[in-house]
Design a protein around this motif. Structure first.
Motif: not given
Length: 153
Positions: A47-52, A62-68, A73-82
């Motif tokens: 699944v591409r991150e841009s379409t997820a 409660r429902v929590h969601y984020f885009f992407g 762990k171990g990757t340089v990408a920041a945690a998504p905004e929840l």
């Protein structure tokens, strides 16, 4: 002299009417949503991150969601905004529709151990109401649980 009324024709008429209404009445069909599951494949479909869009079902309905996608762990990408919302018409339904307006979207639904079965039924109903064509029930990862725990603190 006593009068005697023959009730046979009335009983016949009652049974004819009862039979007529039983045969012409449509019974209430149970309300159910058709869920077509794909054939299990040995190869994971990426699944591409841009379409997820990832939806996490938490405790307290409660429902929590984020885009992407939530990168491990171990990757340089920041945690998504929840984002946190609920199952109302101005909640997750509106968030999914806003994301659909931006282009094609694949919704990943992940249920936490604290979520109730009714939450899963409600989110599947929301996918039906928003006419979301591509969605998947996915196992929640430890990274998602960590993100969810940080949001509820």
């Amino acid at each position: 002299m006593s009068t005697r009324i023959d009730m046979t024709p009335m009983v016949d008429l009652a049974f004819l009417l009862l039979t007529f209404f039983m045969l012409t009445t449509t019974f209430a069909r149970p309300y159910q949503m058709e869920l077509n599951m794909p054939v299990k494949s040995k190869v994971d479909t990426p699944v591409r991150e841009s379409t997820a869009m990832t939806i996490l079902l938490g405790k307290g309905h409660r429902v929590h969601y984020f885009f992407g996608l939530n990168t491990p762990k171990g990757t340089v990408a920041a945690a998504p905004e929840l984002h946190t919302t609920n199952f109302t018409a101005t909640g997750i339904r509106q968030a999914v529709r806003r994301r659909q307006q931006q282009g094609p979207v694949i919704v990943l639904i992940k249920s936490s151990p604290n979520a109730k079965y009714q939450d899963l039924v409600d989110i599947l109903d929301e996918m039906n109401r928003t006419h979301q064509q591509q969605y998947a029930l996915v196992k929640i990862t430890q990274d998602d649980l960590t993100l969810l725990n940080r949001a509820t603190l």
